[in-house]
Scaffold this motif. Structure first.
Motif, PDB file in Angstrom:
ATOM      1  N   ALA A 330       0.849  -1.203   0.000  1.00 23.04           N
ATOM      2  CA  ALA A 330       0.000   0.000   0.000  1.00 23.04           C
ATOM      3  C   ALA A 330       0.882   1.251   0.000  1.00 23.04           C
ATOM      4  N   TYR A 331       1.972   1.204   0.752  1.00 22.82           N
ATOM      5  CA  TYR A 331       2.853   2.370   0.837  1.00 22.82           C
ATOM      6  C   TYR A 331       3.480   2.695  -0.520  1.00 22.82           C
ATOM      7  N   PHE A 332       4.120   1.720  -1.141  1.00 25.15           N
ATOM      8  CA  PHE A 332       4.828   2.022  -2.394  1.00 25.15           C
ATOM      9  C   PHE A 332       3.862   2.323  -3.543  1.00 25.15           C
ATOM     10  N   VAL A 333       2.715   1.666  -3.544  1.00 23.69           N
ATOM     11  CA  VAL A 333       1.764   1.924  -4.624  1.00 23.69           C
ATOM     12  C   VAL A 333       1.177   3.329  -4.490  1.00 23.69           C
ATOM     13  N   GLU A 334       0.777   3.704  -3.286  1.00 18.82           N
ATOM     14  CA  GLU A 334       0.095   4.990  -3.127  1.00 18.82           C
ATOM     15  C   GLU A 334       1.064   6.174  -3.093  1.00 18.82           C
ATOM     16  N   GLU A 335       2.216   5.985  -2.486  1.00 16.42           N
ATOM     17  CA  GLU A 335       3.125   7.131  -2.348  1.00 16.42           C
ATOM     18  C   GLU A 335       3.990   7.352  -3.587  1.00 16.42           C
ATOM     19  N   PHE A 336       4.299   6.288  -4.326  1.00 19.31           N
ATOM     20  CA  PHE A 336       5.211   6.449  -5.463  1.00 19.31           C
ATOM     21  C   PHE A 336       4.572   6.071  -6.794  1.00 19.31           C
ATOM     22  N   ASN A 337       3.267   5.696  -6.725  1.00 23.47           N
ATOM     23  CA  ASN A 337       2.595   5.299  -7.958  1.00 23.47           C
ATOM     24  C   ASN A 337       3.216   4.128  -8.682  1.00 23.47           C
ATOM     25  N   PHE A 338       3.922   3.277  -7.955  1.00 25.40           N
ATOM     26  CA  PHE A 338       4.461   2.085  -8.590  1.00 25.40           C
ATOM     27  C   PHE A 338       3.325   1.117  -8.890  1.00 25.40           C
ATOM     28  N   LYS A 339       3.572   0.215  -9.820  1.00 33.74           N
ATOM     29  CA  LYS A 339       2.549  -0.800 -10.118  1.00 33.74           C
ATOM     30  C   LYS A 339       2.507  -1.840  -9.003  1.00 33.74           C
ATOM     31  N   ARG A 340       1.289  -2.218  -8.630  1.00 38.37           N
ATOM     32  CA  ARG A 340       1.111  -3.169  -7.537  1.00 38.37           C
ATOM     33  C   ARG A 340       1.921  -4.459  -7.753  1.00 38.37           C
ATOM     34  N   THR A 341       1.830  -4.974  -8.980  1.00 40.24           N
ATOM     35  CA  THR A 341       2.547  -6.220  -9.268  1.00 40.24           C
ATOM     36  C   THR A 341       4.049  -6.071  -9.038  1.00 40.24           C
ATOM     37  N   ASN A 342       4.603  -4.950  -9.528  1.00 36.56           N
ATOM     38  CA  ASN A 342       6.045  -4.761  -9.365  1.00 36.56           C
ATOM     39  C   ASN A 342       6.440  -4.663  -7.902  1.00 36.56           C
ATOM     40  N   VAL A 343       5.644  -3.915  -7.132  1.00 34.50           N
ATOM     41  CA  VAL A 343       5.979  -3.778  -5.719  1.00 34.50           C
ATOM     42  C   VAL A 343       5.939  -5.154  -5.051  1.00 34.50           C
ATOM     43  N   ILE A 344       4.916  -5.933  -5.380  1.00 38.50           N
ATOM     44  CA  ILE A 344       4.809  -7.255  -4.750  1.00 38.50           C
ATOM     45  C   ILE A 344       6.043  -8.092  -5.083  1.00 38.50           C
ATOM     46  N   ILE A 345       6.455  -8.053  -6.333  1.00 38.61           N
ATOM     47  CA  ILE A 345       7.614  -8.871  -6.726  1.00 38.61           C
ATOM     48  C   ILE A 345       8.883  -8.395  -6.008  1.00 38.61           C
ATOM     49  N   PHE A 346       9.158  -7.091  -6.070  1.00 41.28           N
ATOM     50  CA  PHE A 346      10.413  -6.612  -5.479  1.00 41.28           C
ATOM     51  C   PHE A 346      10.412  -6.729  -3.958  1.00 41.28           C
ATOM     52  N   ALA A 347       9.279  -6.432  -3.351  1.00 38.76           N
ATOM     53  CA  ALA A 347       9.218  -6.566  -1.886  1.00 38.76           C
ATOM     54  C   ALA A 347       9.443  -8.022  -1.495  1.00 38.76           C
ATOM     55  N   SER A 348       8.844  -8.947  -2.238  1.00 37.94           N
ATOM     56  CA  SER A 348       9.007 -10.361  -1.893  1.00 37.94           C
ATOM     57  C   SER A 348      10.471 -10.782  -2.015  1.00 37.94           C
ATOM     58  N   LEU A 349      11.137 -10.273  -3.054  1.00 41.72           N
ATOM     59  CA  LEU A 349      12.550 -10.618  -3.212  1.00 41.72           C
ATOM     60  C   LEU A 349      13.378 -10.060  -2.050  1.00 41.72           C
ATOM     61  N   GLY A 350      13.089  -8.830  -1.672  1.00 39.06           N
ATOM     62  CA  GLY A 350      13.807  -8.216  -0.547  1.00 39.06           C
ATOM     63  C   GLY A 350      13.588  -9.010   0.736  1.00 39.06           C
ATOM     64  N   ILE A 351      12.355  -9.405   0.950  1.00 33.30           N
ATOM     65  CA  ILE A 351      12.030 -10.164   2.158  1.00 33.30           C
ATOM     66  C   ILE A 351      12.750 -11.513   2.141  1.00 33.30           C
ATOM     67  N   MET A 352      12.777 -12.123   0.960  1.00 36.27           N
ATOM     68  CA  MET A 352      13.442 -13.430   0.883  1.00 36.27           C
ATOM     69  C   MET A 352      14.935 -13.301   1.164  1.00 36.27           C
ATOM     70  N   PHE A 353      15.504 -12.184   0.763  1.00 35.46           N
ATOM     71  CA  PHE A 353      16.924 -11.957   1.071  1.00 35.46           C
ATOM     72  C   PHE A 353      17.120 -11.933   2.596  1.00 35.46           C
ATOM     73  N   LEU A 354      16.276 -11.181   3.291  1.00 37.56           N
ATOM     74  CA  LEU A 354      16.380 -11.157   4.756  1.00 37.56           C
ATOM     75  C   LEU A 354      16.111 -12.535   5.334  1.00 37.56           C
ATOM     76  N   GLY A 355      15.161 -13.246   4.704  1.00 41.89           N
ATOM     77  CA  GLY A 355      14.820 -14.592   5.165  1.00 41.89           C
ATOM     78  C   GLY A 355      16.024 -15.537   5.067  1.00 41.89           C
ATOM     79  N   VAL A 356      16.794 -15.395   3.986  1.00 42.67           N
ATOM     80  CA  VAL A 356      17.990 -16.228   3.837  1.00 42.67           C
ATOM     81  C   VAL A 356      18.950 -15.935   4.987  1.00 42.67           C
ATOM     82  N   LEU A 357      19.151 -14.635   5.275  1.00 39.93           N
ATOM     83  CA  LEU A 357      20.038 -14.285   6.388  1.00 39.93           C
ATOM     84  C   LEU A 357      19.546 -14.909   7.689  1.00 39.93           C
TER      85      LEU A 357
END
Ligand code: PHE
Length: 455
Positions: A330-357
């Motif tokens: 909700a934050y990235f879509v509403e504040e930066f007008n990013f596409k919902r799909t893109n935010v979901i993909i990039f956020a998930s990748l970022g989270i998975m990186f932390l998850g690996v750690l």
């Protein structure tokens, strides 16, 4: 998105289901029992309950108020309500917290999937406590397997958030949560009737006040924030989806009751078994994963119960990760007008990186320490003991001192339709008790209160 277009939760039950879906999760069934076991049982429970009532409920109400008045994501809501200040940074901090929480939460969620598979394969039958402990330790310290499950879980979360608020969240929660409750009650009966189980109840309900220390108080408060999903913008974001016809204070009471009930019942299911089986109550994060398979092994129909339990636990975790990811999206879509799909993909990748750690910090990277903690422990402690309480403190200050009192009252009363007899008490808690209480608890733990002569 304009106010008119903003999607709302479908029904009154839908609101409660979604917020309770966020609140009820691994926090209740995995984290609460192990924190309680580490921090001394009944004394922890009492402080926890006090934190839920005095800090948790008023802060949840405040988050709903901010979200529904602001009609936007966690940062956007602050911006709308206080356009000239820097308050929106509280929302940004919440987005940051969401990432860090997800960074270990998806790992434990992945464990629940592994345990579904083990339950289906009848892996708990005829095993002793030491075997089950070994199984858990082999699995959780493995390099690859937990990461595979974590990725599966992240994918499920992303897919549901992609499908949208209303369809995804409400439906999954309404039916499955009552089922989870029933299973925990059944487990509780089995656990309490195990030989020596009564010692577990004593541990849980007979307080030993000599065990209270600043660390106990801080962790009980942190657990209250964590379990109720507070202090990081989750309930602000969900509040923005709540229909104006909805009675916010009722929702708060219902969600808090459900969440607390499930946590306490989970403890009732776990501690009698812990004592009966001679498991160390202060075992740590593996406590539930060693204890409950044991209980299933001793239960008539344990095979089916175990499968059902781990499936429902995964679903409970899923309704929480959905809410965490939604804060970020909700934050990235509403504040930066990013596409919902893109935010979901990039956020998930970022989270998975932390998850690996976090996952590797339990195994091959167990030597890597920051401030004396591995990544898993660090993400867990830093969010629940620092970020969320500080977020809650700022939210309390914002609603208590910055927002217009009459506007809050109008929001809570639905412009006069609902009774708001609690309003004075609420304002008192949010203006004074929450900010002072949270500050003192954190300062006390840091040892600062000694330095400045408060003790
Ligand atoms: N409250 C969730 C649980 O108990 C965890 C959570 C924290 C979810 C913060 C959302 C936000 O499992």
């Amino acid at each position: 998105m304009s106010d008119k277009e903003r999607i709302n939760f479908g029904s009154k039950l839908g609101v409660v289901a979604a917020a309770a879906g966020s609140a009820v999760g691994l926090g209740n069934i995995w984290r609460f029992p192990y924190e309680l076991g580490q921090y001394g049982g009944a004394a922890f429970l009492i402080i926890y309950l006090a934190c839920v009532v005095v800090l948790g409920m008023p802060i949840m109400l405040s988050e709903f108020v901010i979200g529904r008045m602001g009609q936007a994501n966690s940062a956007g809501s602050f911006k709308k309500l206080a356009p000239n200040g820097k308050w929106w940074l509280v929302g940004v901090m919440g987005v940051f917290s969401s990432f860090l929480i997800m960074g270990f939460y998806v790992v434990v969620s992945g464990w629940t999937l592994e345990y579904i598979v083990q339950a289906v394969g009848n892996q708990f039958a005829n095993k002793q406590t030491t075997d089950l402990a070994q199984v858990f330790s082999n699995f959780s310290t493995d390099t690859v397997r937990p990461l595979v499950w974590m990725s599966v879980f992240m994918f499920l979360t992303a897919a549901i958030v992609f499908a949208g608020i209303k369809n995804g969240i409400e439906k999954s929660t309404k039916l499955l949560m009552p089922m989870l409750l029933l299973i925990i009650i059944a487990l509780g009966f089995r656990s309490v009737t195990l030989p020596g189980g009564i010692d577990g109840l004593r541990f849980l309900f007979q307080p030993d006040f000599s065990k209270i220390s600043s660390a106990v108080v801080l962790s009980a408060m942190g657990q209250a924030f964590f379990s109720l999903s507070l202090g990081m913008g989750c309930m602000i974001t969900y509040g923005s989806y709540i229909n104006r016809k909805n009675h916010l204070s009722h929702t708060v009471v219902e969600v808090t009751l459900i969440d607390t009930l499930i946590a306490v019942l989970a403890a009732v299911a776990i501690f009698p078994a812990v004592f009966s089986l001679g498991i160390n109550p202060a075992q740590g994060p593996e406590l539930v994963f060693i204890t409950l398979p044991n209980v299933f092994a001793h239960m008539p129909g344990g095979y089916i119960w175990a499968i059902l339990f781990f499936v429902l636990l995964s679903v409970a975790a899923l309704t929480s990760t959905i809410s965490l990811l939604e804060v970020i999206v909700a934050y990235f879509v509403e504040e930066f007008n990013f596409k919902r799909t893109n935010v979901i993909i990039f956020a998930s990748l970022g989270i998975m990186f932390l998850g690996v750690l976090s996952s590797l910090s339990l195994g091959v990277w167990s030597d890597v320490k920051i401030l004396g903690m591995g990544f898993f422990e660090l993400f867990d402690n830093f969010t629940s003991k620092i970020l969320m309480p500080v977020g809650g403190l700022l939210i309390a200050l914002f609603v208590g001192w910055k927002l217009d009192k009459q506007a809050i009252l109008n929001e809570l009363s639905g412009n006069g339709q609902f009774k708001t007899g609690y309003f004075k008490v609420y304002m008192f808690l949010i203006r004074y008790i929450a900010p002072i209480g949270i500050s003192l608890i954190i300062l006390n733990q840091l040892g600062i209160s000694k330095l400045i002569g408060l003790e």
